[in-house]
Structure formats: structure tokens, C-alpha cells
Design a protein around this motif. Structure first.
Motif, PDB file in Angstrom:
ATOM      1  N   VAL A 125      -0.134  -4.098   4.519  1.00  5.28           N
ATOM      2  CA  VAL A 125      -0.860  -3.619   3.327  1.00  5.28           C
ATOM      3  C   VAL A 125      -1.366  -2.191   3.532  1.00  5.28           C
ATOM      4  CG1 VAL A 125      -1.466  -5.841   2.307  1.00  5.28           C
ATOM      5  CG2 VAL A 125      -2.874  -4.951   4.153  1.00  5.28           C
ATOM      6  N   TRP A 126      -0.562  -1.385   4.169  1.00  8.92           N
ATOM      7  CA  TRP A 126      -0.945   0.014   4.388  1.00  8.92           C
ATOM      8  C   TRP A 126      -1.145   0.736   3.056  1.00  8.92           C
ATOM      9  CZ3 TRP A 126       1.454   4.509   2.750  1.00  8.92           C
ATOM     10  CH2 TRP A 126       2.723   4.356   2.173  1.00  8.92           C
ATOM     11  N   ASN A 127      -0.434   0.297   2.032  1.00 14.75           N
ATOM     12  CA  ASN A 127      -0.462   0.949   0.730  1.00 14.75           C
ATOM     13  C   ASN A 127      -1.674   0.560  -0.106  1.00 14.75           C
ATOM     14  OD1 ASN A 127       1.209  -1.510   1.010  1.00 14.75           O
ATOM     15  ND2 ASN A 127       1.233  -1.498  -1.214  1.00 14.75           N
ATOM     16  N   LEU A 128      -2.594  -0.232   0.448  1.00 15.94           N
ATOM     17  CA  LEU A 128      -3.785  -0.678  -0.280  1.00 15.94           C
ATOM     18  C   LEU A 128      -5.070  -0.311   0.455  1.00 15.94           C
ATOM     19  CD1 LEU A 128      -2.504  -4.214  -1.351  1.00 15.94           C
ATOM     20  CD2 LEU A 128      -2.625  -2.152  -2.743  1.00 15.94           C
ATOM     21  N   GLN A 129      -5.036   0.794   1.204  1.00 13.48           N
ATOM     22  CA  GLN A 129      -6.174   1.152   2.057  1.00 13.48           C
ATOM     23  C   GLN A 129      -6.906   2.413   1.609  1.00 13.48           C
ATOM     24  OE1 GLN A 129      -7.002  -1.154   4.271  1.00 13.48           O
ATOM     25  NE2 GLN A 129      -5.174  -2.247   3.530  1.00 13.48           N
ATOM     26  N   GLY A 130      -6.535   2.992   0.498  1.00 12.41           N
ATOM     27  CA  GLY A 130      -7.165   4.238   0.063  1.00 12.41           C
ATOM     28  C   GLY A 130      -6.378   5.439   0.559  1.00 12.41           C
ATOM     29  N   ASP A 131      -6.530   6.550  -0.123  1.00  9.15           N
ATOM     30  CA  ASP A 131      -5.681   7.709   0.119  1.00  9.15           C
ATOM     31  C   ASP A 131      -5.756   8.242   1.546  1.00  9.15           C
ATOM     32  OD1 ASP A 131      -4.718   7.621  -2.441  1.00  9.15           O
ATOM     33  OD2 ASP A 131      -6.032   9.195  -3.213  1.00  9.15           O
ATOM     34  N   GLU A 132      -6.958   8.316   2.120  1.00  6.75           N
ATOM     35  CA  GLU A 132      -7.083   8.930   3.442  1.00  6.75           C
ATOM     36  C   GLU A 132      -6.262   8.186   4.484  1.00  6.75           C
ATOM     37  OE1 GLU A 132     -10.495  10.267   6.737  1.00  6.75           O
ATOM     38  OE2 GLU A 132     -11.095   9.342   4.824  1.00  6.75           O
ATOM     39  N   LEU A 133      -6.421   6.858   4.557  1.00  8.18           N
ATOM     40  CA  LEU A 133      -5.695   6.086   5.555  1.00  8.18           C
ATOM     41  C   LEU A 133      -4.210   6.005   5.214  1.00  8.18           C
ATOM     42  CD1 LEU A 133      -5.853   4.522   8.161  1.00  8.18           C
ATOM     43  CD2 LEU A 133      -6.487   2.473   6.862  1.00  8.18           C
ATOM     44  N   GLU A 134      -3.889   5.898   3.958  1.00 12.44           N
ATOM     45  CA  GLU A 134      -2.487   5.828   3.562  1.00 12.44           C
ATOM     46  C   GLU A 134      -1.750   7.114   3.909  1.00 12.44           C
ATOM     47  OE1 GLU A 134      -2.188   4.487  -0.536  1.00 12.44           O
ATOM     48  OE2 GLU A 134      -3.789   3.034  -0.190  1.00 12.44           O
ATOM     49  N   GLU A 135      -2.393   8.237   3.717  1.00  9.95           N
ATOM     50  CA  GLU A 135      -1.753   9.508   4.058  1.00  9.95           C
ATOM     51  C   GLU A 135      -1.622   9.673   5.571  1.00  9.95           C
ATOM     52  OE1 GLU A 135      -4.096  12.322   1.916  1.00  9.95           O
ATOM     53  OE2 GLU A 135      -3.415  11.580  -0.043  1.00  9.95           O
ATOM     54  N   GLN A 136      -2.573   9.125   6.309  1.00  7.28           N
ATOM     55  CA  GLN A 136      -2.446   9.138   7.764  1.00  7.28           C
ATOM     56  C   GLN A 136      -1.253   8.290   8.196  1.00  7.28           C
ATOM     57  OE1 GLN A 136      -5.073   6.880  10.788  1.00  7.28           O
ATOM     58  NE2 GLN A 136      -6.023   8.912  10.617  1.00  7.28           N
ATOM     59  N   GLY A 209       8.053   6.645  -3.316  1.00  2.00           N
ATOM     60  CA  GLY A 209       8.655   7.966  -3.345  1.00  2.00           C
ATOM     61  C   GLY A 209       8.377   8.760  -2.088  1.00  2.00           C
ATOM     62  N   GLU A 210       7.167   8.620  -1.561  1.00  2.00           N
ATOM     63  CA  GLU A 210       6.807   9.343  -0.332  1.00  2.00           C
ATOM     64  C   GLU A 210       7.558   8.790   0.867  1.00  2.00           C
ATOM     65  OE1 GLU A 210       2.278  10.605  -1.724  1.00  2.00           O
ATOM     66  OE2 GLU A 210       2.686   8.606  -0.935  1.00  2.00           O
ATOM     67  N   LEU A 211       7.790   7.488   0.904  1.00  2.00           N
ATOM     68  CA  LEU A 211       8.603   6.912   1.973  1.00  2.00           C
ATOM     69  C   LEU A 211      10.038   7.427   1.890  1.00  2.00           C
ATOM     70  CD1 LEU A 211       7.382   3.186   1.967  1.00  2.00           C
ATOM     71  CD2 LEU A 211       6.911   4.897   3.729  1.00  2.00           C
ATOM     72  N   ALA A 212      10.577   7.453   0.680  1.00  2.00           N
ATOM     73  CA  ALA A 212      11.949   7.938   0.517  1.00  2.00           C
ATOM     74  C   ALA A 212      12.089   9.381   0.996  1.00  2.00           C
ATOM     75  CB  ALA A 212      12.374   7.818  -0.950  1.00  2.00           C
ATOM     76  N   ALA A 213      11.058  10.181   0.770  1.00  2.00           N
ATOM     77  CA  ALA A 213      11.109  11.596   1.149  1.00  2.00           C
ATOM     78  C   ALA A 213      11.192  11.788   2.653  1.00  2.00           C
ATOM     79  CB  ALA A 213       9.890  12.322   0.583  1.00  2.00           C
ATOM     80  N   ILE A 214      10.717  10.807   3.426  1.00  2.00           N
ATOM     81  CA  ILE A 214      10.784  10.923   4.892  1.00  2.00           C
ATOM     82  C   ILE A 214      11.846   9.996   5.476  1.00  2.00           C
ATOM     83  CG2 ILE A 214       8.403  11.718   5.134  1.00  2.00           C
ATOM     84  CD1 ILE A 214       7.594   8.893   5.978  1.00  2.00           C
ATOM     85  N   GLY A 215      12.701   9.441   4.614  1.00  2.00           N
ATOM     86  CA  GLY A 215      13.837   8.652   5.094  1.00  2.00           C
ATOM     87  C   GLY A 215      13.498   7.248   5.531  1.00  2.00           C
TER      88      GLY A 215
END
Length: 528
Positions: A125-136, A209-215
């Protein structure tokens, strides 16, 4: 009514074409409005389901799989959404875009033919942790070797997963009221499983989309049992509507895989008939035929199911990949073989060295293995659950293995059948005869790999990779076909080194090597 394409205004092969229409917002459009579009190119036609995105906005998404001109026409039970026509010109794929991953025999390959090496990780559930942690997490993935991440649609309730998400996948309704609150404020609320929250799914799409951008492929777990909100206990009708909505929103993303469940057999409210029905719902709704599988807790699913594309299995013994390949005739992904970490549960406290060992055992037995990390910290931000940073020792060794695989034959590594290791694995030590184990002596005309004691994979007459694992032989007898010469490279899988130990070895030659565990021998054929 209006139409738009993707944000850049360009439509390329395997890009995302989006048709946007304005329509009714009264009542419950999620239930009341049907929308689809048919895309045509010469004699090819693809029907795509549309979806309601809130505020009177409807979308139809299409991932073109061929260049050239396509036409489209919508169909709907609502007059203003019905009969919209148009065309779109599809250009060449953008650099680095290879299209969706497909099963290719017993391996994986992108749609453009490029080999795909499946090295996954898990962050549910990395995608449900808020922007700061998700971007990390995204920053960590950018530097990591992983080409796939296992992740959930729904939030998860489990140890180290007690926090409420910032948003929910369905609308909240105060009991006896008509106002939809933004947050759960007290116990007097309930979810309306007939009203998805578009904002929730827009956020999921952003991360896709961000995952796709980094393969990185998104192996999306659509249902799971670890739930305090009721998402795992929806009715069959609600399950099916949710699945159709999810697929309509996401199937145009090239990097999506459908994982029907994490530990499907822990969901007591679902029967095998339910799972078979829901597999059909997803496969029927997805016009682009993305990879589809299901993950087990105790009992493996019947992966011979005609709509399942690959084996996604939970087992610690990754060496059995060779047997699952033989049984199901599909690529094998061991998506949970325990995690590197130090928590109390045994599935989450193996060493980094043991996880790397399981990666290698899976690889030389023809499978693919998924990583996970569960080191405790005071913030309870464990990678396997919430993402963040990686702190374990296995990742750089997995990256080293990936580099070896990238240099291997493009066809992938297939295990050598009938080796003594394979015979013992298949029949059991008590059922294998001594002649079967030994095979013919070196130099005999009819070559057989039976004399190979260690699991070995490669491509016949070209490339062989043997892994010694826990064994620590000080000498190794070369077992290759007669009359062929090979360069022999010793690999320290933990120390991440390669040492040439023979520049022109043949069948029966003996190589002297250091006596230590976790080594591998790479034999690459040279000119005769």
C-alpha cells in the motif's frame, strides 16, 4: 460534448488515447449509465468500456496497439453520449516505450519483442501513504533493480498497517443523511459500494504513470483479505461492478498486470466459483489482454485456467519453479518466498543472504522471484507494506543477478531437464536409481545432462549457468555436450565478483575453485 487525447496532445503506439464526454450527473451514473466505444482499423476492431469520472464527466481510454489511422464510435444508453464518432492517428512508439508485457512461452516479453526480465518487489500500500512517503518510494525504485512492484488497490489492515488512508475507494455516507463527508469522523458512517470515488482512482492512475516513467510494471492486487472496511465482503454484483470500473480506468495503461487477489484462499466469503467468475469479468472487460494471475496463501490456484497467463505463487522453495513450469506450461513468478527482515513472523525474518539464495535457486530453475523487505523501525514504515527506503543487504545482490541476466541469451534461461538435481526434485531421493543419478560417464557419445549435480539453466550448446547454493565444492567436473569448448567463469553471488577459471574447457575437465557456498559457474561457448 468534447474530446481530448492525452496531456501532451500526441498519440503514440501504446500511448493513452482518451475520449472525454460530458453527460448526466444526476442519480447514480455509476449504475445508470452504460458507455463504450468501438475503435476500428481496417478489419480490426476493439471495444472499450467507458467510465464515469464524476462531475458529469465520462471517459473512454484506449491503448493503440498498431500505428496508423483509427476511427471510433461510442455507444450508450444515454442519448448525449451515444454515437460520437471521430478518428485518431497513431504515430510510432516513443523512445523507451515497449508496450505491455506478454507471456512468451515460459518467459516474458514486451509487445515490441524486447525481452522483459521479471524482478519484482512488494510494497502493498505504498500508494496510500501520502505524497511525501510515496515520492520517496518512487525515488527508491528509480535506483533499485526492480522491474515490477506488487501493490494493492484497497487499503490494508494488518500489523504495521494500522493507519487510515487519506482517501477511500468508495464514497462515504452518513447513515440517515445525504451529505458525503470527506473523512470518517465517527462510527456513524458506511461506504456506498455502488459509488466509486473518482479522486481515489485518479491518484492511483497518477502513481501508475510515474511507475511507467521509470520502467516499473504495476502488478495490481485487486482484492485481498486484510480489511476492516468491508471491501473484501462486497456482494458478487458489487465485486463485478468494481472490477469493470477498475479495468475501464486502467486497462489503457501499458504497465498494468491484474493480480486477482493476494492470498485468495484466505477470503472466506469467496468461493472458487466466485474467483472463476471474477477472472472472466476482468479478462472480458480488458480489451488489451494484460497479464492476469492470482496469488495463493495455502493452496495454489489451478494455473492451467485458460485465462490465467502466468503462475503467481507463494512458496519458500523457489527451486520448484522447474516443476511448476512443467505442470502448467506458463511463466512462473514466485511472488512471495518470504522477506528479508527481522520482524517476529517467520515469513518476514529471513536474512538477505537467504533471500538472494532463493532468487538464484528460482532463476536456475526457470522461474522469476519477487523481493520484499520487513525490517522493523519505530515509524513502522516497512518497505513491504508502505514503501519508503530500502535498508537490507539483498537489493544490490539482486541488481548484480539482474546484470548477469541482461547479458544472458535473449531467449531467457531454461532449466536443463533430467539433471540429477531435477530427477531428485521430481521423483524424490528414495525413488531415483543410481544410474539415473550418475548418467553416462564423461566422454560417452550420447550426451545427457544427468551427471549435472547442481541446478543449471541456459540455452543448449551455447550457455549454461549452474548454481551451487549451500554446497561448497572445491572442484567441479565440466558437464557439457561432447566436442564443445566453453569459457568458464566463477561467480560469487554474494561478493558480486566474477573470476575466469577456464578459457577453453571441455566435457570431463575438472575445475579447481575455492570451497565456499553461494557460488555459480557460468559456461559460455567459444569458437570450436
Amino acid at each position: 460534448m468534447s474530446t481530448t487525447t492525452n496531456a501532451s496532445g500526441e498519440v503514440s503506439l501504446w500511448g493513452l488515447f482518451e475520449l472525454v464526454l460530458e453527460g448526466p450527473s444526476e442519480g447514480n451514473p455509476f449504475l445508470d449509465v452504460d458507455l463504450a466505444a468501438t475503435f476500428r482499423q481496417t478489419d480490426r476492431q476493439i471495444r472499450v468500456t467507458g467510465f464515469y469520472d464524476g462531475d458529469g464527466t465520462y471517459r473512454v481510454r484506449f491503448m493503440p496497439e498498431a500505428e496508423g489511422q483509427w476511427t471510433y464510435e461510442t455507444a450508450s444508453n444515454v442519448k448525449e453520449l451515444d454515437g460520437t464518432t471521430g478518428s485518431v492517428s497513431i504515430g510510432a512508439a516513443k523512445p523507451g516505450d515497449h508496450g505491455p508485457v506478454r507471456a512468451d512461452g515460459l518467459h516474458f516479453r514486451y509487445a515490441d519483442g524486447t525481452r522483459y526480465i521479471n524482478i519484482g518487489t512488494t510494497a502493498y500500500v505504498w500508494n496510500l501513504q501520502g505524497d511525501e512517503l510515496e515520492e520517496q518510494t518512487l525515488a527508491t525504485l528509480t535506483e533499485a533493480p526492480f522491474t515490477k512492484i506488487r501493490m494493492c488497490v484497497f487499503p490494508k489492515h494488518y500489523r504495521y498497517n494500522q493507519n487510515e488512508p487519506e482517501r477511500y475507494p468508495f464514497a462515504l455516507l452518513k447513515k440517515g443523511a445525504s451529505k458525503w463527508p470527506a473523512k470518517i469522523e465517527d462510527s456513524d458512517w458506511e461506504f456506498d459500494f455502488d459509488r466509486p470515488d473518482p479522486a481515489y482512482f485518479r491518484h492511483l492512475e497518477k502513481r501508475f504513470g510515474e511507475l511507467a516513467a521509470i520502467g516499473v510494471e504495476a502488478d495490481l492486487i485487486v482484492l485481498h483479505p486484510y480489511d476492516r472496511w468491508g471491501f473484501s465482503r462486497m456482494s458478487p454484483e458489487q465485486d463485478d461492478r468494481y472490477l469493470r470500473y477498475l479495468v475501464a480506468r486502467l486497462a489503457a495503461f501499458p504497465n498494468v498486470w491484474w493480480s486477482m487477489a493476494n492470498e485468495y484462499d484466505f477470503m472466506a466469503s469467496k468461493s472458487l466459483d466466485d474467483w472463476n467468475r471474477m477472472i472472466d469479468v476482468v479478462a472480458d472487460t480488458d480489451p488489451h489482454g494484460h497479464l492476469l494471475s492470482i496469488h495463493n496463501g495455502f493452496a495454489p490456484f489451478d494455473y492451467s485456467h485458460k485465462r490465467i497467463t502466468h503462475v503467481s505463487i507463494q512458496r519458500p522453495y523457489t527451486e520448484r519453479s522447474i516443476l511448476w513450469r512443467e505442470e502448467f506450461g506458463k511463466p512462473v513468478s514466485v511472488d512471495e518466498c518470504c522477506y528479508e527482515g527481522d520482524i517476529a513472523e517467520n515469513w518476514g525474518n529471513i536474512s538477505g543472504q537467504e533471500l538472494v539464495h532463493r532468487f538464484w535457486m528460482g532463476t536456475v530453475n526457470g522461474g522469476y522471484v519477487t523481493h520484499g523487505e520487513t525490517y522493523y523501525n519505530e515509524d513502522e514504515t516497512l518497505w513491504w507494506a508502505k514503501g519508503g527506503r530500502l535498508t537490507g543487504e539483498s537489493v544490490q545482490r539482486i541488481a548484480y543477478l539482474k546484470r548477469i541476466l541482461e547479458e544472458a541469451p535473449d531467449e531467457g534461461l531454461d532449466p536443463v531437464p533430467n539433471s540429477s538435481f531435477h530427477r531428485i526434485l521430481k521423483k524424490g531421493i528414495d525413488n531415483v536409481t543410481l544410474p539415473e543419478l550418475l548418467g553416462p560417464a564423461p566422454g560417452e557419445e550420447d550426451w545427457t545432462p544427468a551427471r549435472l549435480q547442481h541446478p543449471t539453466a541456459g540455452q543448449p550448446h551455447r550457455y549454461y549457468l549452474s548454481y551451487f547454493g549451500l554446497n561448497q565444492p572445491r572442484e567441479v567436473q565440466v558437464a557439457v555436450p561432447p566436442g564443445e569448448r566453453y569459457a568458464a567463469m566463477l561467480i560469487d553471488t554474494w561478493g558480486m565478483t566474477k573470476t575466469m577459471v577456464g578459457e577453453g574447457v571441455e566435457r570431463g575437465d575438472v575445475l579447481n575453485i575455492p570451497a565456499k557456498p553461494y557460488q555459480a559457474l557460468l559456461l559460455r561457448r567459444i569458437s570450436d
